[in-house]
Design a protein around this motif. Structure first.
Motif, PDB file in Angstrom:
ATOM      1  N   VAL A   1       3.192  -2.570   4.101  1.00 42.99           N
ATOM      2  CA  VAL A   1       2.637  -1.411   4.805  1.00 42.99           C
ATOM      3  C   VAL A   1       1.408  -0.885   4.086  1.00 42.99           C
ATOM      4  CG1 VAL A   1       3.070   1.005   5.400  1.00 42.99           C
ATOM      5  CG2 VAL A   1       4.802  -0.731   5.895  1.00 42.99           C
ATOM      6  N   ALA A   2       1.503  -0.735   2.757  1.00 41.47           N
ATOM      7  CA  ALA A   2       0.388  -0.197   1.978  1.00 41.47           C
ATOM      8  C   ALA A   2      -0.849  -1.073   2.113  1.00 41.47           C
ATOM      9  CB  ALA A   2       0.798  -0.078   0.509  1.00 41.47           C
ATOM     10  N   GLU A   3      -0.672  -2.381   1.981  1.00 44.31           N
ATOM     11  CA  GLU A   3      -1.808  -3.293   2.083  1.00 44.31           C
ATOM     12  C   GLU A   3      -2.342  -3.359   3.510  1.00 44.31           C
ATOM     13  OE1 GLU A   3      -0.601  -6.293  -1.624  1.00 44.31           O
ATOM     14  OE2 GLU A   3      -0.162  -6.893   0.459  1.00 44.31           O
ATOM     15  N   GLY A   4      -1.453  -3.250   4.478  1.00 46.06           N
ATOM     16  CA  GLY A   4      -1.882  -3.300   5.866  1.00 46.06           C
ATOM     17  C   GLY A   4      -2.692  -2.089   6.281  1.00 46.06           C
ATOM     18  N   LEU A   5      -2.378  -0.919   5.686  1.00 46.68           N
ATOM     19  CA  LEU A   5      -3.059   0.318   6.077  1.00 46.68           C
ATOM     20  C   LEU A   5      -4.265   0.641   5.199  1.00 46.68           C
ATOM     21  CD1 LEU A   5      -0.078   2.732   6.899  1.00 46.68           C
ATOM     22  CD2 LEU A   5      -1.469   1.390   8.488  1.00 46.68           C
ATOM     23  N   ALA A   6      -4.220   0.241   3.930  1.00 48.30           N
ATOM     24  CA  ALA A   6      -5.278   0.664   3.005  1.00 48.30           C
ATOM     25  C   ALA A   6      -5.937  -0.479   2.248  1.00 48.30           C
ATOM     26  CB  ALA A   6      -4.710   1.676   2.006  1.00 48.30           C
ATOM     27  N   GLY A   7      -5.499  -1.713   2.444  1.00 43.37           N
ATOM     28  CA  GLY A   7      -6.093  -2.846   1.748  1.00 43.37           C
ATOM     29  C   GLY A   7      -5.378  -3.210   0.481  1.00 43.37           C
ATOM     30  N   THR A   8      -5.100  -2.201  -0.358  1.00 43.33           N
ATOM     31  CA  THR A   8      -4.347  -2.411  -1.597  1.00 43.33           C
ATOM     32  C   THR A   8      -3.319  -1.301  -1.760  1.00 43.33           C
ATOM     33  OG1 THR A   8      -5.799  -1.095  -3.019  1.00 43.33           O
ATOM     34  CG2 THR A   8      -6.391  -3.422  -2.681  1.00 43.33           C
ATOM     35  N   GLU A   9      -2.281  -1.581  -2.546  1.00 43.98           N
ATOM     36  CA  GLU A   9      -1.271  -0.562  -2.799  1.00 43.98           C
ATOM     37  C   GLU A   9      -1.866   0.593  -3.593  1.00 43.98           C
ATOM     38  OE1 GLU A   9       3.328  -0.090  -4.472  1.00 43.98           O
ATOM     39  OE2 GLU A   9       2.145  -1.880  -4.985  1.00 43.98           O
ATOM     40  N   GLU A  10      -2.779   0.280  -4.509  1.00 50.22           N
ATOM     41  CA  GLU A  10      -3.402   1.330  -5.317  1.00 50.22           C
ATOM     42  C   GLU A  10      -4.187   2.302  -4.434  1.00 50.22           C
ATOM     43  OE1 GLU A  10      -2.247  -2.024  -7.692  1.00 50.22           O
ATOM     44  OE2 GLU A  10      -3.567  -1.919  -5.926  1.00 50.22           O
ATOM     45  N   ALA A  11      -4.952   1.767  -3.494  1.00 44.10           N
ATOM     46  CA  ALA A  11      -5.713   2.638  -2.585  1.00 44.10           C
ATOM     47  C   ALA A  11      -4.765   3.455  -1.721  1.00 44.10           C
ATOM     48  CB  ALA A  11      -6.646   1.791  -1.714  1.00 44.10           C
ATOM     49  N   PHE A  12      -3.685   2.847  -1.283  1.00 43.24           N
ATOM     50  CA  PHE A  12      -2.712   3.550  -0.454  1.00 43.24           C
ATOM     51  C   PHE A  12      -2.058   4.680  -1.241  1.00 43.24           C
ATOM     52  CE2 PHE A  12       1.570   3.928   1.530  1.00 43.24           C
ATOM     53  CZ  PHE A  12       1.171   4.226   2.823  1.00 43.24           C
ATOM     54  N   ALA A  13      -1.745   4.445  -2.517  1.00 40.34           N
ATOM     55  CA  ALA A  13      -1.129   5.482  -3.347  1.00 40.34           C
ATOM     56  C   ALA A  13      -2.064   6.674  -3.507  1.00 40.34           C
ATOM     57  CB  ALA A  13      -0.750   4.907  -4.710  1.00 40.34           C
ATOM     58  N   ARG A  14      -3.370   6.402  -3.638  1.00 35.84           N
ATOM     59  CA  ARG A  14      -4.330   7.511  -3.722  1.00 35.84           C
ATOM     60  C   ARG A  14      -4.346   8.307  -2.422  1.00 35.84           C
ATOM     61  NH1 ARG A  14      -7.368   3.505  -6.499  1.00 35.84           N
ATOM     62  NH2 ARG A  14      -8.558   2.990  -4.619  1.00 35.84           N
ATOM     63  N   GLN A  15      -4.277   7.600  -1.307  1.00 34.35           N
ATOM     64  CA  GLN A  15      -4.217   8.285  -0.019  1.00 34.35           C
ATOM     65  C   GLN A  15      -2.938   9.097   0.119  1.00 34.35           C
ATOM     66  OE1 GLN A  15      -4.780   5.392   3.115  1.00 34.35           O
ATOM     67  NE2 GLN A  15      -6.763   4.720   2.332  1.00 34.35           N
TER      68      GLN A  15
END
Length: 381
Positions: free
Chosen positions: A120-134
């Protein structure tokens, strides 16, 4: 002048049985949704490791993405090697899979799949790190003041933290904002593509007890202990609670059931102010009317602990006299309810009618009357 009107009160006595309730959890928060009452809290604002309970924020972000049209329930997402290699709880995904968003929701809720969260994180934000920041940024926007996210799974990280209160507030948002998806939290079991049949059961210990439980998410790591964000509905009442830091899975199950039963049985609903009823007629300064009614928008219902029915303190607070002009619906005061063992309930009071400013003669008359009253007060004082 600040006006305090005591509507009804009794001398506050010793701690009631509601106050005597103590939880074995290291952190806890119990909340009644209908009245907005915090029934119990313990270390509720402390930032603690949330473990898999923080997957609720991953789901919140996913539900928002669905509502915004960025993905649909039948959207298929790719599985990276990084997602497949995630340890801990798993949905047993591999790089050949293309799970749908709906399958991933079930995999996160029922199986607590770390691999599903990374997909889910990679699908929505590209990377898990970027998703965590979001996640952290969005959390601030929705009022999660003691939360910071470093991953989508709740994997141990010294900077990945939430408070019990934040977890409870997030649970309430999931219940109220996404009723169409909340049903997934009540699934007792789920198996993706017939894989790992023994690993198909929801870890929420309350779902099979017949007490109205229908969510939300368990969590466990060595640092966090055993925790649960739970919710149950009986008749018109819904209770949301958070417990964390229990020593065993059995202790979590026992404490969760005990808190749920206590929250429903210990308190009774009391209607203090019916919707639309005028609470007080407040004096008006230099208006076309001498007073204006103050009321609540939706009435006031409170939960009163057993044994505390005569220990309810109600105060109306407003600045007197209220200066004209006044528009119907203007917030002009507060009704404060104090009950032993719970936080104060504060409800805005609004004007029941328009009160325009008086003309020149009316203002002159009001000023003369005010000066006369001050003279009387000086003599009698």
């Amino acid at each position: 002048m600040r006006a305090f009107l005591l509507l009804g009160a009794a001398v506050l006595g010793l701690a009631t049985s509601a106050q005597a309730f103590d939880t074995n959890a290291k952190a806890a928060w119990v909340y009644d949704v209908q009245t907005g009452t915090v029934l119990m809290e313990k270390n509720a604002e402390a930032s603690i490791p949330p473990a898999s309970m923080s997957k609720l924020m991953t789901l919140y972000m996913l539900f928002e993405a669905i509502e915004e049209g960025r993905v649909q329930l039948d959207t298929q997402l790719p599985v990276s090697t990084r997602a497949r290699q995630m340890g801990g709880s798993t949905m047993f995904l591999n790089e050949l899979d293309r799970p749908t968003v709906e399958q991933l929701i079930k995999g996160i809720i029922v199986l607590s799949g770390n691999d599903a969260c990374v997909v889910v994180a990679e699908g929505l934000a590209g990377t898990e790190e970027a998703f965590a920041r979001q996640m952290t940024e969005r959390g601030r926007e929705i009022g999660l003041e003691n939360s910071s996210f470093r991953n989508a799974t709740g994997w141990p990280n010294p900077e990945h933290r939430m408070s019990a209160e934040d977890l409870g507030r997030l649970a309430r948002l999931l219940v109220e904002k996404f009723p169409q998806y909340y049903q997934y939290f009540g699934l007792a079991e789920y198996r993706f593509d017939d894989r790992a049949p023994a690993n198909r059961f929801n870890r929420n210990p309350l779902l099979r007890l017949g007490i109205g439980a229908d969510g939300l998410k368990t969590g466990h790591t060595q640092e966090a202990g055993y925790g649960l964000v739970g919710s149950a509905k009986q008749d018109d009442r819904r209770v949301i609670f958070v417990i964390s830091g229990l020593d065993t899975e059995d202790a979590r199950a026992e404490e969760a059931e005990r808190i749920t039963q206590w929250a429903f049985r210990q308190f009774t609903m009391r209607n203090l102010v019916p919707a639309g009823e005028t609470v007080v007629d407040a004096p008006v300064w230099l208006g076309t009317a001498n007073t204006v009614g103050l009321t609540t928008q939706n009435g006031v219902n409170v939960l009163v602990p057993a044994g505390a029915q005569d220990q309810v303190d109600v105060q109306v607070i407003y600045d007197s006299p209220l200066p004209a002009p006044i528009a119907k619906g203007d917030k002009l005061g507060e009704l404060v309810v104090t009950i032993p063992g719970t936080r104060d309930t504060v409800t805005p009071l609004v004007a029941t009618a328009d009160v325009p400013e008086a003309g020149f003669l009316g203002r002159l008359k009001g000023a003369v009357m005010q000066l006369g009253q001050r003279a009387i007060d000086a003599v009698t004082g």
